[in-house]
Design an enzyme around this catalytic site. Structure first.
Site, PDB file in Angstrom:
ATOM      1  N   ASN A  46       0.375  -0.895   0.109  1.00  0.00           N
ATOM      2  CA  ASN A  46       0.160  -0.201  -0.232  1.00  0.00           C
ATOM      3  C   ASN A  46       0.611   1.374  -0.080  1.00  0.00           C
ATOM      4  O   ASN A  46       1.416   1.299  -0.954  1.00  0.00           O
ATOM      5  CB  ASN A  46      -1.586  -0.073   1.217  1.00  0.00           C
ATOM      6  CG  ASN A  46      -1.087  -0.421   2.173  1.00  0.00           C
ATOM      7  OD1 ASN A  46       0.269  -1.373   3.087  1.00  0.00           O
ATOM      8  ND2 ASN A  46      -1.535   0.752   3.543  1.00  0.00           N
ATOM      9  N   ASP A  47       1.083   1.562   0.924  1.00  0.00           N
ATOM     10  CA  ASP A  47       1.294   3.987   0.680  1.00  0.00           C
ATOM     11  C   ASP A  47       2.956   3.761   0.494  1.00  0.00           C
ATOM     12  O   ASP A  47       3.745   2.527   1.105  1.00  0.00           O
ATOM     13  CB  ASP A  47       1.338   4.135   2.504  1.00  0.00           C
ATOM     14  CG  ASP A  47      -0.104   4.146   2.777  1.00  0.00           C
ATOM     15  OD1 ASP A  47      -0.900   3.906   2.134  1.00  0.00           O
ATOM     16  OD2 ASP A  47      -0.400   4.226   3.873  1.00  0.00           O
ATOM     17  N   GLN A  63       4.309   0.047   2.527  1.00  0.00           N
ATOM     18  CA  GLN A  63       3.818  -0.260   3.099  1.00  0.00           C
ATOM     19  C   GLN A  63       3.840  -1.973   2.756  1.00  0.00           C
ATOM     20  O   GLN A  63       3.154  -2.408   1.421  1.00  0.00           O
ATOM     21  CB  GLN A  63       2.143  -0.217   3.530  1.00  0.00           C
ATOM     22  CG  GLN A  63       3.034   0.683   4.362  1.00  0.00           C
ATOM     23  CD  GLN A  63       2.602   0.861   5.773  1.00  0.00           C
ATOM     24  OE1 GLN A  63       2.084  -0.103   6.358  1.00  0.00           O
ATOM     25  NE2 GLN A  63       4.290   0.717   6.042  1.00  0.00           N
ATOM     26  N   SER A 107       2.868   3.943   8.302  1.00  0.00           N
ATOM     27  CA  SER A 107       3.414   5.179   6.957  1.00  0.00           C
ATOM     28  C   SER A 107       4.479   6.578   7.943  1.00  0.00           C
ATOM     29  O   SER A 107       4.328   6.333   9.111  1.00  0.00           O
ATOM     30  CB  SER A 107       2.179   5.496   6.653  1.00  0.00           C
ATOM     31  OG  SER A 107       1.941   4.973   5.516  1.00  0.00           O
ATOM     32  N   GLU A 222      -5.390  10.628   6.570  1.00  0.00           N
ATOM     33  CA  GLU A 222      -4.588  10.167   6.807  1.00  0.00           C
ATOM     34  C   GLU A 222      -2.663  10.543   5.610  1.00  0.00           C
ATOM     35  O   GLU A 222      -3.753  11.223   4.903  1.00  0.00           O
ATOM     36  CB  GLU A 222      -4.927   8.959   6.305  1.00  0.00           C
ATOM     37  CG  GLU A 222      -5.593   8.588   7.153  1.00  0.00           C
ATOM     38  CD  GLU A 222      -6.100   6.179   6.712  1.00  0.00           C
ATOM     39  OE1 GLU A 222      -5.353   5.728   7.054  1.00  0.00           O
ATOM     40  OE2 GLU A 222      -6.553   6.204   4.893  1.00  0.00           O
TER      41      GLU A 222
HETATM   42  C1  FRU Z   1      -3.480   4.189   4.297  1.00  0.00           C
HETATM   43  C2  FRU Z   1      -2.575   3.772   5.847  1.00  0.00           C
HETATM   44  C3  FRU Z   1      -2.073   4.800   6.769  1.00  0.00           C
HETATM   45  C4  FRU Z   1      -1.046   3.887   7.508  1.00  0.00           C
HETATM   46  C5  FRU Z   1      -1.433   2.482   6.366  1.00  0.00           C
HETATM   47  C6  FRU Z   1      -1.250   1.182   7.194  1.00  0.00           C
HETATM   48  O1  FRU Z   1      -3.104   3.788   3.525  1.00  0.00           O
HETATM   49  O2  FRU Z   1      -4.302   3.289   6.509  1.00  0.00           O
HETATM   50  O3  FRU Z   1      -2.999   5.978   7.145  1.00  0.00           O
HETATM   51  O4  FRU Z   1      -0.294   4.221   8.323  1.00  0.00           O
HETATM   52  O5  FRU Z   1      -1.447   2.254   5.569  1.00  0.00           O
HETATM   53  O6  FRU Z   1      -1.033   0.048   6.044  1.00  0.00           O
END
Ligand code: FRU
Length: 491
Positions: A46-47, A63, A107, A222
């Site tokens: 993810n991020d 992530q 993140s 976020e």
């Molecule tokens: C955004 C999020 C962040 C968090 C991360 C966890 O997509 O929810 O806020 O740090 O992903 O993987």
């Protein structure tokens, strides 16, 4: 497959090599593996995190849940590049190992200091009753690429007035001081961002909440990001909980920016204009920016969204990052262009220049699965013109301009295997222009469309059959001049 809590939070060291190898095999058989985008070797990405230029290279972390296409125990995975185009998978960067990040190394961001790359991230921890406590933690990477986690968090507590949704520190340096914005939720369940400051990246003081005019704008913000460009302040964030309005906020969560005067670091006042979405397509969230040594501000986003199943899930992986985009400001809005280095991908070239009149036609030599396409539409008296790509017997992905509605329309209704249908399969956005250009990057399972030199961007995952390789240009209700160039992607 339903994943239990236990399966999601298994420690990697308890997982047998054969299991990972089995998963990798499944992943590698997937017909939708990308060819020039950053994607996970297995599991879920993810991020983007820790995006920085350090020691002569771009470093981009993300992530990562290695064990499957779900949001489980998050790690940081490390990739690096000399040119923002060819990325090397370096490997695991930050593993959740202690009581502070027991339920995920969430993140965060990176900044060079004293010859090292400091990585500030959120340690997500939960107690036996599943109550969350977020800590802001620090890890440091040296010139040999070795990463060491600090033993204790650098910000232990959530300041009073905020809930445990408190995460995603983005750090920058101004003068001799460091600042970080953190995404937060107030106790009244509205989203906001707060500011901390430090002289050494270790001792942080809470400076207060950033005062915007968006007091009731979703329930959580976020991945905040603040920077200054062309003497203005730009604040990017990903608000959750906005209702769809017209063609806006159509995705499950949003991601956008406000531009204003420079943030007043003393009063924390940020005087700014309206919120704009960064991407008008389907799959875009949690972007992060960095400034490179040439002074460019570069953005990378997650080409995906939380809480949505994707067709690659059954192949044991999910998501990729977007291509890097160079940002600038024009008439109060951010312009996003693919970074110049992406021309390095250009291989064999095909060109055509034609008048298309009440028809949808294939140009000689225009077809493919993975390519870059640049098309300019001009001198049109048509109602609608555009491109169909990844065309197969029953498949097509459409990007077009409607000259009556004055709207760009991105339609993935017939793109292939469908998903996230509850959020619709068409995205539209206003554009008033005589000439329309689409610069399109097509990978095995994604499309990124830069409209009119980065005025708008539409990003979407698509899952067509391999044999769906057609490209058609069309003009309905009149004629349009079409000038098109296609490059094979040479990875
Ligand atoms: C955004 C999020 C962040 C968090 C991360 C966890 O997509 O929810 O806020 O740090 O992903 O993987």
């Amino acid at each position: 497959m339903e994943w239990t809590q236990e399966q999601r939070y298994r420690k990697l060291e308890d997982v047998k090599d054969e299991e990972i190898q089995g998963l990798a095999k499944l992943v590698n058989h997937c017909p939708w593996r990308q060819s020039f985008h950053i994607q996970p070797i297995t599991g879920l990405l993810n991020d983007p995190n820790g995006f920085a230029y350090y020691n002569g290279e771009y470093h981009l972390f993300y992530q990562w849940f290695p064990l499957g296409p779900v949001h489980g125990l998050k790690h940081w995975y490390h990739t690096k590049s000399k040119d923002l185009v060819h990325w090397e998978n370096v490997g695991m960067a930050i593993e959740p190992t202690n009581e502070y990040d027991s339920h995920g190394a969430y993140s965060g961001s990176g900044i060079e200091h004293d010859g090292q790359l400091f990585l500030l991230y959120t340690g997500n921890s939960r107690d036996e009753n599943w109550n969350r406590h977020p800590y802001q933690c620090l890890a440091v990477m040296n010139q040999d690429g070795e990463i060491t986690k600090m033993d204790v968090p650098v910000i232990r507590d959530v300041p009073s007035g905020y809930t445990d949704h408190f995460r995603d520190p983005k750090v920058w340096k101004q003068g001799e001081e460091f600042f970080t914005v953190i995404g937060a939720q107030r106790e009244n369940e509205t989203g906001c961002a707060v500011l901390y400051q430090s002289t050494n990246l270790q001792d942080w003081q809470f400076a207060g909440e950033i005062k915007t005019n968006l007091d009731h704008f979703g329930y959580m913000w976020e991945c905040p990001d603040y920077f200054e460009m062309e003497e203005q302040g730009v604040f990017i964030f990903s608000p959750q909980g906005l209702e769809a309005v017209g063609n806006h906020y159509q995705n499950i969560y949003q991601s956008g920016y406000v531009i204003g005067r420079q943030l007043d670091l003393v009063t924390k006042e940020f005087i700014h204009g309206p919120f704009h979405e960064l991407d008008r397509g389907f799959d875009f969230y949690a972007p992060q920016t960095m400034q490179d040594p040439n002074g460019r501000r570069i953005l990378v986003g997650w080409m995906g969204l939380p809480e949505i199943d994707y067709p690659t899930d059954k192949n044991g992986w999910a998501h990729c990052l977007t291509l890097p985009r160079k940002l600038s400001i024009k008439e109060g809005k951010i312009i996003q262009k693919p970074v110049e280095e992406l021309t390095l991908l250009r291989g064999e070239k095909t060109e055509s220049d034609k008048v298309v009149n009440n028809e949808s036609i294939a140009f000689k030599g225009f077809e493919g699965e993975v390519y870059e396409l640049l098309a300019e539409f001009s001198a049109s008296n048509a109602e609608e013109f555009g491109i169909e790509l990844r065309v197969g017997e029953n498949e097509r992905t459409v990007i077009k301009y409607n000259t009556v509605e004055k709207k760009i329309i991105f339609d993935r209704t017939y793109s292939g295997v469908s998903f996230a249908e509850e959020f619709g399969s068409i995205r539209k956005c206003d554009l008033d222009s005589e000439t329309v250009t689409f610069q399109i990057f097509v990978d095995a399972s994604s499309v990124e469309v830069f409209v009119n030199d980065g005025k708008e961007v539409f990003t979407g995952r698509i899952f067509p059959g391999k044999e769906s390789r057609g490209i058609n240009f069309f003009s309905h209700g009149g004629q349009t001049n079409v000038k098109a160039v296609k490059w094979e992607v040479a990875v």
